[in-house]
Write a protein that holds these residues in place. Structure first.
Motif, PDB file in Angstrom:
ATOM      1  N   LEU A  20      21.051 102.193  63.012  1.00 57.70           N
ATOM      2  CA  LEU A  20      21.796 101.296  62.118  1.00 57.70           C
ATOM      3  C   LEU A  20      22.096  99.969  62.787  1.00 57.70           C
ATOM      4  O   LEU A  20      22.612  99.927  63.904  1.00 57.70           O
ATOM      5  N   LEU A  21      21.765  98.871  62.101  1.00 60.34           N
ATOM      6  CA  LEU A  21      22.211  97.538  62.497  1.00 60.34           C
ATOM      7  C   LEU A  21      23.374  97.184  61.575  1.00 60.34           C
ATOM      8  O   LEU A  21      23.168  96.864  60.410  1.00 60.34           O
ATOM      9  N   PRO A  22      24.627  97.244  62.081  1.00 60.32           N
ATOM     10  CA  PRO A  22      25.783  97.042  61.200  1.00 60.32           C
ATOM     11  C   PRO A  22      25.942  95.583  60.795  1.00 60.32           C
ATOM     12  O   PRO A  22      25.374  94.674  61.407  1.00 60.32           O
ATOM     13  N   GLN A  23      26.743  95.377  59.750  1.00 58.56           N
ATOM     14  CA  GLN A  23      26.976  94.018  59.261  1.00 58.56           C
ATOM     15  C   GLN A  23      27.753  93.195  60.271  1.00 58.56           C
ATOM     16  O   GLN A  23      27.443  92.025  60.492  1.00 58.56           O
ATOM     17  N   GLN A  24      28.755  93.781  60.879  1.00 61.14           N
ATOM     18  CA  GLN A  24      29.551  93.078  61.880  1.00 61.14           C
ATOM     19  C   GLN A  24      29.115  93.531  63.265  1.00 61.14           C
ATOM     20  O   GLN A  24      29.463  94.620  63.703  1.00 61.14           O
ATOM     21  N   LEU A  25      28.310  92.698  63.927  1.00 60.63           N
ATOM     22  CA  LEU A  25      27.854  93.039  65.279  1.00 60.63           C
ATOM     23  C   LEU A  25      28.972  92.789  66.282  1.00 60.63           C
ATOM     24  O   LEU A  25      29.523  91.696  66.353  1.00 60.63           O
ATOM     25  N   THR A  26      29.324  93.811  67.037  1.00 60.83           N
ATOM     26  CA  THR A  26      30.345  93.663  68.072  1.00 60.83           C
ATOM     27  C   THR A  26      29.653  93.738  69.431  1.00 60.83           C
ATOM     28  O   THR A  26      29.802  94.703  70.176  1.00 60.83           O
ATOM     29  N   GLY A  83      22.685  83.489  65.701  1.00 66.89           N
ATOM     30  CA  GLY A  83      21.434  83.902  65.077  1.00 66.89           C
ATOM     31  C   GLY A  83      20.515  84.597  66.049  1.00 66.89           C
ATOM     32  O   GLY A  83      19.863  85.592  65.713  1.00 66.89           O
ATOM     33  N   GLU A  84      20.439  84.084  67.292  1.00 69.39           N
ATOM     34  CA  GLU A  84      19.591  84.708  68.306  1.00 69.39           C
ATOM     35  C   GLU A  84      20.091  86.114  68.644  1.00 69.39           C
ATOM     36  O   GLU A  84      19.287  87.027  68.875  1.00 69.39           O
ATOM     37  N   ALA A  85      21.420  86.294  68.672  1.00 72.03           N
ATOM     38  CA  ALA A  85      21.988  87.615  68.973  1.00 72.03           C
ATOM     39  C   ALA A  85      21.610  88.617  67.881  1.00 72.03           C
ATOM     40  O   ALA A  85      21.254  89.775  68.173  1.00 72.03           O
ATOM     41  N   VAL A  86      21.671  88.187  66.609  1.00 71.81           N
ATOM     42  CA  VAL A  86      21.285  89.069  65.504  1.00 71.81           C
ATOM     43  C   VAL A  86      19.802  89.424  65.606  1.00 71.81           C
ATOM     44  O   VAL A  86      19.403  90.589  65.445  1.00 71.81           O
ATOM     45  N   LEU A  87      18.961  88.425  65.897  1.00 77.36           N
ATOM     46  CA  LEU A  87      17.526  88.675  66.028  1.00 77.36           C
ATOM     47  C   LEU A  87      17.236  89.635  67.178  1.00 77.36           C
ATOM     48  O   LEU A  87      16.379  90.524  67.063  1.00 77.36           O
ATOM     49  N   ALA A  88      17.946  89.465  68.294  1.00 73.71           N
ATOM     50  CA  ALA A  88      17.748  90.375  69.435  1.00 73.71           C
ATOM     51  C   ALA A  88      18.145  91.800  69.056  1.00 73.71           C
ATOM     52  O   ALA A  88      17.439  92.771  69.396  1.00 73.71           O
ATOM     53  N   GLU A 147      12.715 106.704  63.153  1.00 72.05           N
ATOM     54  CA  GLU A 147      11.933 106.872  61.922  1.00 72.05           C
ATOM     55  C   GLU A 147      12.582 106.198  60.718  1.00 72.05           C
ATOM     56  O   GLU A 147      11.904 105.779  59.774  1.00 72.05           O
ATOM     57  N   ILE A 148      13.913 106.091  60.752  1.00 68.85           N
ATOM     58  CA  ILE A 148      14.646 105.487  59.633  1.00 68.85           C
ATOM     59  C   ILE A 148      15.540 104.384  60.181  1.00 68.85           C
ATOM     60  O   ILE A 148      16.398 104.635  61.037  1.00 68.85           O
ATOM     61  N   ALA A 149      15.352 103.154  59.719  1.00 69.54           N
ATOM     62  CA  ALA A 149      16.171 102.014  60.155  1.00 69.54           C
ATOM     63  C   ALA A 149      17.024 101.528  58.995  1.00 69.54           C
ATOM     64  O   ALA A 149      16.552 101.410  57.857  1.00 69.54           O
ATOM     65  N   LEU A 150      18.285 101.248  59.290  1.00 71.39           N
ATOM     66  CA  LEU A 150      19.235 100.771  58.291  1.00 71.39           C
ATOM     67  C   LEU A 150      19.748  99.400  58.723  1.00 71.39           C
ATOM     68  O   LEU A 150      20.264  99.251  59.834  1.00 71.39           O
ATOM     69  N   LEU A 151      19.599  98.387  57.872  1.00 76.42           N
ATOM     70  CA  LEU A 151      20.039  97.026  58.185  1.00 76.42           C
ATOM     71  C   LEU A 151      21.084  96.601  57.165  1.00 76.42           C
ATOM     72  O   LEU A 151      20.822  96.620  55.960  1.00 76.42           O
ATOM     73  N   ASP A 152      22.266  96.205  57.643  1.00 75.91           N
ATOM     74  CA  ASP A 152      23.351  95.801  56.749  1.00 75.91           C
ATOM     75  C   ASP A 152      23.529  94.288  56.819  1.00 75.91           C
ATOM     76  O   ASP A 152      24.022  93.761  57.813  1.00 75.91           O
ATOM     77  N   GLU A 153      23.115  93.584  55.776  1.00 72.58           N
ATOM     78  CA  GLU A 153      23.212  92.124  55.661  1.00 72.58           C
ATOM     79  C   GLU A 153      22.656  91.428  56.916  1.00 72.58           C
ATOM     80  O   GLU A 153      23.339  90.664  57.586  1.00 72.58           O
ATOM     81  N   PRO A 154      21.382  91.653  57.243  1.00 69.78           N
ATOM     82  CA  PRO A 154      20.832  91.116  58.497  1.00 69.78           C
ATOM     83  C   PRO A 154      20.680  89.598  58.518  1.00 69.78           C
ATOM     84  O   PRO A 154      20.529  89.024  59.600  1.00 69.78           O
ATOM     85  N   THR A 155      20.690  88.925  57.348  1.00 71.08           N
ATOM     86  CA  THR A 155      20.490  87.474  57.356  1.00 71.08           C
ATOM     87  C   THR A 155      21.787  86.691  57.180  1.00 71.08           C
ATOM     88  O   THR A 155      21.753  85.464  57.071  1.00 71.08           O
ATOM     89  N   ASN A 156      22.923  87.369  57.158  1.00 70.06           N
ATOM     90  CA  ASN A 156      24.195  86.653  57.043  1.00 70.06           C
ATOM     91  C   ASN A 156      24.348  85.648  58.185  1.00 70.06           C
ATOM     92  O   ASN A 156      24.107  85.967  59.355  1.00 70.06           O
ATOM     93  N   ASN A 157      24.768  84.436  57.845  1.00 67.08           N
ATOM     94  CA  ASN A 157      25.073  83.380  58.822  1.00 67.08           C
ATOM     95  C   ASN A 157      23.847  82.870  59.586  1.00 67.08           C
ATOM     96  O   ASN A 157      24.003  82.131  60.563  1.00 67.08           O
ATOM     97  N   LEU A 158      22.653  83.250  59.179  1.00 68.68           N
ATOM     98  CA  LEU A 158      21.453  82.771  59.854  1.00 68.68           C
ATOM     99  C   LEU A 158      20.931  81.514  59.174  1.00 68.68           C
ATOM    100  O   LEU A 158      20.986  81.390  57.950  1.00 68.68           O
TER     101      LEU A 158
END
Length: 564
Positions: A73-79, A149-154, A165-176
């Motif tokens: 999971l790539l969460p919406q709020q990356l900490t 943006g670079e941190a989200v891409l990384a 096998e299963i990837a979950l992305l939560d709002e991956p383009t926010n603020n990009l």
């Protein structure tokens, strides 16, 4: 139409409630196929919660979830810890460090155990980072050295490299910005394996195979991208409305027919009583006629009632198909902005552009170009930062226009050092500003008090009526802002801005679609379209900009402004 792909994620009557008892999801069942799916739904519908449940970071109160493989999971709020290396974010640091140790001559057996067969980890990771525009040697850089943006891409590259096998992305383009969004789109376009993406980025949703919707605790999956799903939904809703209309017409007709049956029975009963009174036939014959009439009347009543009940059931069924989602309906005051009136001038030190009359102007450009600085400088130069009567803190400036703070022009001068080429001058003191953080609200005060601050001359009853058009009704107006959901907060901030009295000549919006669901974006488009003043908007959302139809689009890049 439902998709027929093999299920990679299956949900069976999943329920989840927050610790305070609020139900986030109730008896949700459904399945995601093995391809790439966009998950849409209103703010608060439970999309992010559903991803966390699938990933196992939350546990359902009841029901079950089965997955065909590992989940990432790539969460919406990356900490992300700013002190960590990019290699740590990618999840390859132990293997990378072990390979490097062996290359330096350290033949400790534990290094070989850590590496396994993954000897080319550095080359693969470097290539993956280069694919999204991150430079050589990025693996050893600290997260704090990257842009947002670079941190989200990384982090996104990390999900891909880990190969779940299963990837979950939560709002991956926010603020990009546009460049970073394009790279995310390309990653998603070439993704292998099961991918579920929560997003309000229409262009990204168009890259996906299927579209799933979470609506009122029901999950449905459509075989096609967002535009195909939206066209299907619009057609289905049009048919549902037509079916509802036909069902209501049938119900009215059946009720009229039942009334006619009752009238016929009453007339027949009256006729029978007259015959009995006149003794027009023997008593035994009159009794038989009465019994026959009663049997016939009973059958007619049963048939008529059954038809009415069947028609009423058809209405109920049709009603359930029709969505009665509320939408914002706004009748805004005219701010009195004539076609030839100069509202503001913005530029880059070499060229300048004047916003004149009720123009819509879009300002685009990469993150860090100085767009927000320009907006803040423009608002500060008006001498009235934010909603009239309210002060807004501006980076590198005092409380412009506030007691004990700097004047608007002083605040603008203080801002000048950040992006020295950017110029902005307001020709009106009536500017409404909605920052991308939506932080101009008094958290402790009620919704009504916040809006009243911008319109002190308007009575509470009228303010309530106006707020209702923003879907803010009843006791909600008395709740403190801190208790509101994200979507509610945005509507309150928008209402505070657009309902200000006197109305602002210029509305300034900084990334207004961040974290908004598609329905709320629709409401924002309607509000901006109804506004009869000037609008200056910064956004990376091309679909949103296209819908508001800017008269002028400017790009700010490397300190220079260009008309597009």
């Amino acid at each position: 139409m439902p998709t027929t792909l093999t299920s990679a994620v299956t949900l069976d009557r999943v329920t989840y409630a927050w610790p305070d008892g609020t139900v986030a999801l109730s008896d949700v069942s459904g399945a995601f196929g093995g391809g790439r799916t966009g998950l849409v739904g209103r703010n608060g519908s439970g999309k992010s919660t559903l991803l966390k449940l699938i990933a196992g970071t939350l546990v359902p109160a009841s029901g079950s979830i089965s997955t065909a493989g590992r989940v990432d999971l790539l969460p919406q709020q990356l900490t992300l810890d700013t002190g960590r290396r990019v290699a740590d974010v990618l999840g390859i640091a132990p293997v990378l460090d072990a390979v490097r140790a062996i290359e330096r001559g350290d033949v400790d057996e534990r290094h070989f155990d850590t590496v396994g067969d993954d000897w080319d980890v550095e080359a693969r990771a470097t290539a993956a980072l280069a694919e999204v525009g991150l430079p050589d040697k990025a693996l050893d850089r600290r997260v704090g050295e990257l842009s947002g943006g670079e941190a989200v891409l990384a982090a996104l590259v990390g999900v891909r490299l880990r190969g779940a096998e299963i990837a979950l992305l939560d709002e991956p383009t926010n603020n990009l910005d546009r460049d970073a969004r394009a790279r995310v789109h390309e990653l998603v376009r070439t993704w292998r394996g099961t991918l579920i993406v929560v997003s309000h980025d229409v262009a990204l949703l168009e890259e996906l195979d299927d579209t799933a919707e979470l609506y009122e605790h029901e999950l449905s999956v459509f075989g096609g991208p967002y535009s195909a799903w939206k066209a299907w939904l619009d057609t289905e809703q049009a048919a549902a409305v037509q079916a509802e209309t036909a069902a209501r017409q049938l119900l009215r007709r059946e009720k009229r027919d039942r009334q006619q049956v009752e009238s016929a029975i009453a007339m027949r009963n009256a006729h029978g009583k007259k015959l009995a009174a006149k003794k027009a036939a023997p008593k035994i014959v009159l009794g038989a006629m009465k019994r026959s009439a009663e049997v016939t009347a009973g059958k007619l009543r049963v048939e008529a009632n059954e038809k009415v009940e069947a028609a009423r059931a058809a209405v109920d069924t049709a009603d359930r198909r029709v969505r009665d989602d509320d939408t914002v309906h706004i009748d805004l005051p005219d701010p009195g902005v004539g076609t030839g009136r100069r509202i503001a001038t913005i530029g880059d030190g070499e060229r300048s552009w004047t916003i004149q009359g009720p123009e819509r102007v879009a300002l685009v450009g990469p993150n860090g170009a100085g767009k927000t600085t320009l907006l803040e400088r423009l608002v500060a130069s008006a001498g009235a930062v934010g909603i009239p009567g309210r002060a807004l803190s501006v980076p590198n400036a005092g409380s412009a226009g506030g007691e004990g703070g700097e004047t608007g022009s002083d605040a603008a001068s203080a801002l000048h050092s950040a992006h020295h080429d950017v110029t902005a001058e307001a020709h009106t003191d009536r500017i409404g500003y909605l920052s991308q953080r939506v932080d101009g609200l008094d958290e402790a005060a009620s919704v009504l008090a916040n809006v009243r601050a911008g319109a002190p001359g308007v009575g509470d009853a009228e303010l309530r009526n106006r707020l209702a058009r923003f879907l803010i009704r009843g006791d909600t107006v008395l709740r403190p802002v801190s208790a509101l959901s994200g979507g509610e907060r945005f509507r309150v901030a928008l209402a505070q801005l657009l309902l200000a009295d006197p109305a602002p000549h210029l509305v300034v919006l900084d990334e207004p679609t961040n974290n908004l669901d598609l329905d709320t974006v629709d409401q924002l488009v309607d509000a901006v379209s109804a506004y009869r003043g000037a609008v200056l908007v910064v956004s990376h959302d091309d679909a949103f900009l296209e819908r508001i139809g800017p008269d002028l689009t400017l790009e700010l890049r490397d300190g220079r402004m260009t008309e597009l």
